[in-house]
Scaffold this motif. Structure first.
Motif, mmCIF file in Angstrom:
data_model
loop_
_atom_site.group_PDB
_atom_site.id
_atom_site.type_symbol
_atom_site.label_atom_id
_atom_site.label_comp_id
_atom_site.label_asym_id
_atom_site.label_seq_id
_atom_site.Cartn_x
_atom_site.Cartn_y
_atom_site.Cartn_z
ATOM 1 N N VAL A 220 0.934 -1.373 0.019
ATOM 2 C CA VAL A 220 -0.005 -0.068 -0.024
ATOM 3 C C VAL A 220 0.991 1.200 -0.008
ATOM 4 C CG1 VAL A 220 -1.949 1.272 1.167
ATOM 5 C CG2 VAL A 220 -1.866 -1.276 1.354
ATOM 6 N N PRO A 221 1.017 1.854 -1.003
ATOM 7 C CA PRO A 221 1.971 3.110 -1.310
ATOM 8 C C PRO A 221 1.475 4.199 -0.292
ATOM 9 C CG PRO A 221 1.115 2.609 -3.608
ATOM 10 C CD PRO A 221 0.305 1.635 -2.269
ATOM 11 N N GLU A 222 0.120 4.339 0.154
ATOM 12 C CA GLU A 222 -0.106 5.101 0.797
ATOM 13 C C GLU A 222 0.385 5.084 2.411
ATOM 14 O OE1 GLU A 222 -3.492 5.141 -2.050
ATOM 15 O OE2 GLU A 222 -2.205 3.792 -1.083
ATOM 16 N N ILE A 223 0.630 3.824 2.735
ATOM 17 C CA ILE A 223 1.064 3.623 4.016
ATOM 18 C C ILE A 223 2.609 3.852 4.027
ATOM 19 C CG2 ILE A 223 1.795 1.681 5.851
ATOM 20 C CD1 ILE A 223 -0.977 0.300 5.011
ATOM 21 N N TYR A 224 3.319 3.645 3.067
ATOM 22 C CA TYR A 224 4.631 3.681 2.710
ATOM 23 C C TYR A 224 4.818 5.502 2.789
ATOM 24 C CZ TYR A 224 9.557 3.756 0.845
ATOM 25 O OH TYR A 224 10.674 4.134 0.767
ATOM 26 N N ASP A 225 4.065 6.198 2.201
ATOM 27 C CA ASP A 225 4.155 7.626 2.337
ATOM 28 C C ASP A 225 3.955 8.209 3.391
ATOM 29 O OD1 ASP A 225 5.184 7.397 -0.373
ATOM 30 O OD2 ASP A 225 3.173 7.750 -1.210
ATOM 31 N N GLY A 226 3.060 7.685 4.340
ATOM 32 C CA GLY A 226 2.603 8.060 5.729
ATOM 33 C C GLY A 226 1.359 8.936 5.846
ATOM 34 N N ILE A 227 0.597 8.600 4.481
ATOM 35 C CA ILE A 227 -0.810 8.967 4.579
ATOM 36 C C ILE A 227 -1.935 8.179 5.267
ATOM 37 C CG2 ILE A 227 -2.891 9.676 2.915
ATOM 38 C CD1 ILE A 227 -0.473 9.886 0.636
ATOM 39 N N ILE A 228 -1.479 6.976 5.481
ATOM 40 C CA ILE A 228 -2.232 6.174 6.038
ATOM 41 C C ILE A 228 -1.286 5.357 7.136
ATOM 42 C CG2 ILE A 228 -3.336 4.017 6.171
ATOM 43 C CD1 ILE A 228 -4.671 4.797 3.473
ATOM 44 N N GLU A 229 -1.554 5.227 8.472
ATOM 45 C CA GLU A 229 -0.896 4.667 9.447
ATOM 46 C C GLU A 229 -1.566 3.453 10.000
ATOM 47 O OE1 GLU A 229 1.219 5.820 13.966
ATOM 48 O OE2 GLU A 229 -0.140 7.043 12.736
ATOM 49 N N ILE A 230 -0.717 2.547 10.200
ATOM 50 C CA ILE A 230 -1.075 1.246 10.894
ATOM 51 C C ILE A 230 -1.179 1.528 12.375
ATOM 52 C CG2 ILE A 230 -0.753 -1.203 11.516
ATOM 53 C CD1 ILE A 230 0.348 -1.384 8.562
ATOM 54 N N LYS A 231 -1.999 1.508 12.933
ATOM 55 C CA LYS A 231 -2.150 1.823 14.507
ATOM 56 C C LYS A 231 -1.876 0.592 15.394
ATOM 57 C CE LYS A 231 -2.935 5.430 15.965
ATOM 58 N NZ LYS A 231 -2.026 6.843 16.276
ATOM 59 N N ALA A 232 -2.501 -0.427 14.997
ATOM 60 C CA ALA A 232 -2.141 -1.653 15.996
ATOM 61 C C ALA A 232 -2.594 -2.899 14.946
ATOM 62 C CB ALA A 232 -3.597 -1.517 16.902
ATOM 63 N N VAL A 233 -2.035 -4.008 15.297
ATOM 64 C CA VAL A 233 -2.213 -5.255 14.644
ATOM 65 C C VAL A 233 -2.310 -6.504 15.704
ATOM 66 C CG1 VAL A 233 -1.054 -6.929 12.960
ATOM 67 C CG2 VAL A 233 -0.634 -4.441 12.581
ATOM 68 N N ALA A 234 -3.278 -7.485 15.359
ATOM 69 C CA ALA A 234 -3.559 -8.403 16.378
ATOM 70 C C ALA A 234 -3.569 -9.604 15.411
ATOM 71 C CB ALA A 234 -4.768 -8.378 17.051
ATOM 72 N N ARG A 235 -2.690 -10.819 15.579
ATOM 73 C CA ARG A 235 -2.676 -12.012 14.924
ATOM 74 C C ARG A 235 -2.912 -13.356 15.379
ATOM 75 N NH1 ARG A 235 2.513 -12.337 11.193
ATOM 76 N NH2 ARG A 235 1.161 -13.964 10.109
ATOM 77 N N ASP A 236 -3.494 -14.253 14.899
ATOM 78 C CA ASP A 236 -3.584 -15.566 15.040
ATOM 79 C C ASP A 236 -2.833 -16.068 13.860
ATOM 80 O OD1 ASP A 236 -4.195 -18.134 16.168
ATOM 81 O OD2 ASP A 236 -6.217 -17.890 16.403
ATOM 82 N N PRO A 237 -1.819 -16.533 13.931
ATOM 83 C CA PRO A 237 -0.908 -16.605 12.644
ATOM 84 C C PRO A 237 -1.492 -17.778 11.899
ATOM 85 C CG PRO A 237 0.529 -16.258 14.497
ATOM 86 C CD PRO A 237 -0.706 -16.195 14.978
ATOM 87 N N GLY A 238 -1.605 -17.555 10.794
ATOM 88 C CA GLY A 238 -2.263 -18.689 9.659
ATOM 89 C C GLY A 238 -3.597 -18.985 9.774
ATOM 90 N N SER A 239 -4.395 -17.962 10.687
ATOM 91 C CA SER A 239 -5.856 -18.298 10.806
ATOM 92 C C SER A 239 -6.494 -16.838 10.381
ATOM 93 C CB SER A 239 -6.211 -18.770 12.151
ATOM 94 O OG SER A 239 -7.667 -18.875 12.086
ATOM 95 N N ARG A 240 -6.179 -15.981 11.383
ATOM 96 C CA ARG A 240 -6.926 -14.540 11.187
ATOM 97 C C ARG A 240 -6.128 -13.647 11.893
ATOM 98 N NH1 ARG A 240 -13.281 -14.071 12.651
ATOM 99 N NH2 ARG A 240 -13.902 -11.941 11.689
ATOM 100 N N LYS A 242 -6.483 -8.943 12.677
ATOM 101 C CA LYS A 242 -7.193 -7.635 12.739
ATOM 102 C C LYS A 242 -6.055 -6.616 12.625
ATOM 103 C CE LYS A 242 -11.251 -9.211 15.171
ATOM 104 N NZ LYS A 242 -12.447 -8.866 14.147
ATOM 105 N N ILE A 243 -6.424 -5.609 11.631
ATOM 106 C CA ILE A 243 -5.214 -4.510 11.572
ATOM 107 C C ILE A 243 -6.138 -3.231 11.466
ATOM 108 C CG2 ILE A 243 -5.420 -4.955 9.126
ATOM 109 C CD1 ILE A 243 -2.503 -3.903 8.936
ATOM 110 N N LEU A 334 -8.697 -11.525 19.594
ATOM 111 C CA LEU A 334 -7.968 -10.522 18.625
ATOM 112 C C LEU A 334 -8.517 -9.132 18.912
ATOM 113 C CD1 LEU A 334 -8.068 -12.592 15.437
ATOM 114 C CD2 LEU A 334 -5.990 -12.207 16.967
ATOM 115 N N ALA A 335 -9.670 -8.797 19.269
ATOM 116 C CA ALA A 335 -10.183 -7.484 19.469
ATOM 117 C C ALA A 335 -9.453 -6.972 20.709
ATOM 118 C CB ALA A 335 -11.617 -7.513 19.573
ATOM 119 N N SER A 336 -9.482 -7.851 21.836
ATOM 120 C CA SER A 336 -8.686 -7.615 22.945
ATOM 121 C C SER A 336 -7.216 -7.210 22.760
ATOM 122 C CB SER A 336 -9.049 -8.606 24.103
ATOM 123 O OG SER A 336 -8.282 -8.536 25.133
ATOM 124 N N GLN A 337 -6.550 -7.949 22.111
ATOM 125 C CA GLN A 337 -5.189 -7.480 21.668
ATOM 126 C C GLN A 337 -5.152 -6.300 20.931
ATOM 127 O OE1 GLN A 337 -3.381 -10.908 19.311
ATOM 128 N NE2 GLN A 337 -3.886 -12.456 21.037
#
Length: 543
Positions: A220-240, A242-243, A334-337
């Motif tokens: 996502v170029p907008e993330i690289y350029d700083g227009i969009i920011e990822i504030k939090a990530v929660a993972r259950d690797p390989g399954s599901r 939330k970002i 995941l919502a809690s994380q």
């Protein structure tokens, strides 16, 4: 083997060839050769001598030099490498401590053992140089993605060739049941780079939340350029996963930008993560709103936030409960994380039953304490009264809004409530005295008789005992052990004493006892406030 003119240039040629092969500085190889030749010379001339070797960087000629250092008379220990100022006069005009006398000595004949020893020194120096180069190259790359080639698998851990060395993808850092064969290309996240005795250790991951964030940054170029920011990530690797994302440009939808045209961008990340399903959620500063988003696709009808306990209570329709919780609790976990809050989920039916139980409990309190009939007690509860203190000390106007309550009735209600509270307080104080509470604690302003009774039952019986209490021991709190939040019950928690109130009470007790100087305390508070204001000003200043 002597260092002759025929093989002098070979030293430099060998150093350059080794440096090219190992991708290190040729100077390091030459220095290693100098050290190895010096060691061989010491075995010939004597280990106590200070023999140094210098290789000319142009001709390759090796010069062997014996060095003797001038030391103070009382410090003379090694007669082969040291001498006094008096002994140095034949060699130096005005010898001083620290001066050196250098004499060239003949090159040594290197026997088989000496040559082997020299080779080991050079190899050791080259290995150290390789390790330093590898660490310097990768220490600043932690937190980035790198492509590598699988070399082999050892006990479930994958050894990856990353060009300038090897790295380890541990078994628990692989997604699901991923398996790799030698020669497979792999994209991994550099999780940690450590300098260890056996060389730099580079640890990789494919399960880290940061890996997903970096993948989105690549797609996502907008993330690289700083227009969009990822504030939090929660993972259950390989399954599901939330970002949570936010856009700093009102014209750009952060969720749509991350999904891409027909899902092309998010699909590229999904494919890399072995089909891991990804929920992209708009981030919001308001925690209840953010949580409602985080629990998607479930619908939420009510949210109650307890900021002090960092817990949140969520009410969902009965038919949405399983969706909100998710398979094996995955969705709510995941919502809690993602939000950093402990989440309690209940159905509307459960919440209604709880409200009804609270209503009945408060009604019974007023019936028993104020000698009221059930209907009148229910009226009080319906108007929002929850305790005897509220009835006893509220402005009378608030009671007059209840149907059928005039000034006389309101006065009678408040009188009954105060009498009952006084009776409870007398009983509590008598019990506290029986337990051995001293007058110093009874006279302390800010504690009710019931609080004093609770303290006495917890073996806090003097003002000194109270002053040694920690704020969380009084107000309660939460601690985290092995990633799990555990509740700490406070002695005064049932009286709704907050952490700040507990801090003030304890500090007041310490001041009264003379343990703390109030002037010093005020000065420290003023200094802290000034530092905070200065930090805020720096944060608000334009870059």
């Amino acid at each position: 083997m002597a260092i002759t003119s025929a093989n002098q240039l070979e030293l430099l040629q060998t150093a350059e060839a080794v440096a090219r092969e190992k991708m290190i500085d040729p100077e390091l190889v030459v220095e290693a050769m100098e050290e190895s030749l010096a060691r061989a010379a010491k075995s010939r001339y004597g280990s106590e001598m200070d023999i140094r070797v210098s290789i000319d960087r142009k001709t390759g000629r090796a010069t062997f030099t014996r060095v003797r250092t001038v030391v103070a008379d009382e410090e003379l220990e090694n007669y082969q490498a040291e001498l006094t100022a008096e002994q140095a006069k034949p060699y130096l005009d005005d010898p001083k401590v620290g001066d050196e006398i250098k004499d060239e000595v003949p090159p040594v004949e290197m026997g088989r053992i000496a040559a082997q020893s020299a080779k080991q020194v050079i190899l050791q120096k080259i290995r150290e140089a390789e390790r330093d180069r590898q660490y310097e190259e990768f220490k600043d790359r932690a937190g980035t993605i790198i492509n590598g080639l699988v070399k082999r698998e050892e006990y479930g851990n994958v050894i990856v060739d990353i060009g300038a060395g090897e790295a380890v993808l541990r078994r628990n850092e692989k997604i699901g049941r991923e398996s790799y064969r030698p020669g497979d290309r792999i994209r991994v996240f550099i999780k940690d780079v450590r300098r260890e005795v056996r060389g730099p250790q580079i640890f990789l991951s494919r399960t880290a939340p940061e890996f997903m964030a970096e993948l989105f940054k690549m797609e996502v170029p907008e993330i690289y350029d700083g227009i969009i920011e990822i504030k939090a990530v929660a993972r259950d690797p390989g399954s599901r996963a939330k970002i949570a994302v936010i856009s700093y440009d009102g014209s750009i939808d952060p969720v749509g930008a991350c999904v891409g045209m027909r899902g092309s961008r998010v699909q590229a990340v999904v494919n890399e993560l072995q089909g891991e399903k990804i929920d992209i959620i708009p981030w919001n500063e308001d925690q209840p709103t953010f949580l409602v988003n985080a629990l998607q696709p479930a619908e939420v009808t009510k949210v109650v936030l307890d900021e002090e306990a960092e817990r949140i209570e969520v009410v969902v329709p009965d038919e949405q409960l399983s969706l909100a919780i998710g398979r094996r609790g995955q969705n709510v976990r995941l919502a809690s994380q993602l939000t950093g809050l402990d989440i309690d989920i209940m159905t509307e039916e459960d919440e209604s039953a709880r409200r009804q139980a609270e209503f009945e409990e408060r009604t019974k309190l007023f019936v028993d304490s104020l000698d009221l009939d059930e209907f009148f007690a229910q009226l009080l509860v319906s108007e929002g009264f929850t305790s005897l203190e509220e009835v006893a000390y509220v402005e009378q106007d608030e009671l007059l809004v209840i149907d059928g309550v005039d000034e006389g009735t309101a006065g009678e209600l408040q009188a009954r409530a105060r009498d009952h509270i006084d009776a409870i307080n007398r009983k509590a104080l008598e019990h506290a005295k029986e337990l051995g509470v001293e007058q110093s604690l009874i006279d302390f302003e800010g504690l009710t008789p019931q609080m004093i009774e609770a303290l006495a039952e917890d073996d806090v019986k003097t003002l000194e005992d109270f002053a040694t209490c920690a704020d969380w021991e009084l107000a309660g709190g939460w601690t985290t052990e092995n990633g799990e939040r555990i509740k700490d019950d406070g002695t005064l928690e049932k009286f709704d004493v907050s952490l700040e109130e507990a801090q003030d009470l304890v500090m007041t007790a310490r001041i009264q006892l003379g343990w703390v100087d109030p002037e010093e305390l005020a000065a420290m508070a003023a200094e802290a406030a000034g530092d905070e204001a200065e930090d805020d000003a720096e944060a608000e200043a334009p870059a």
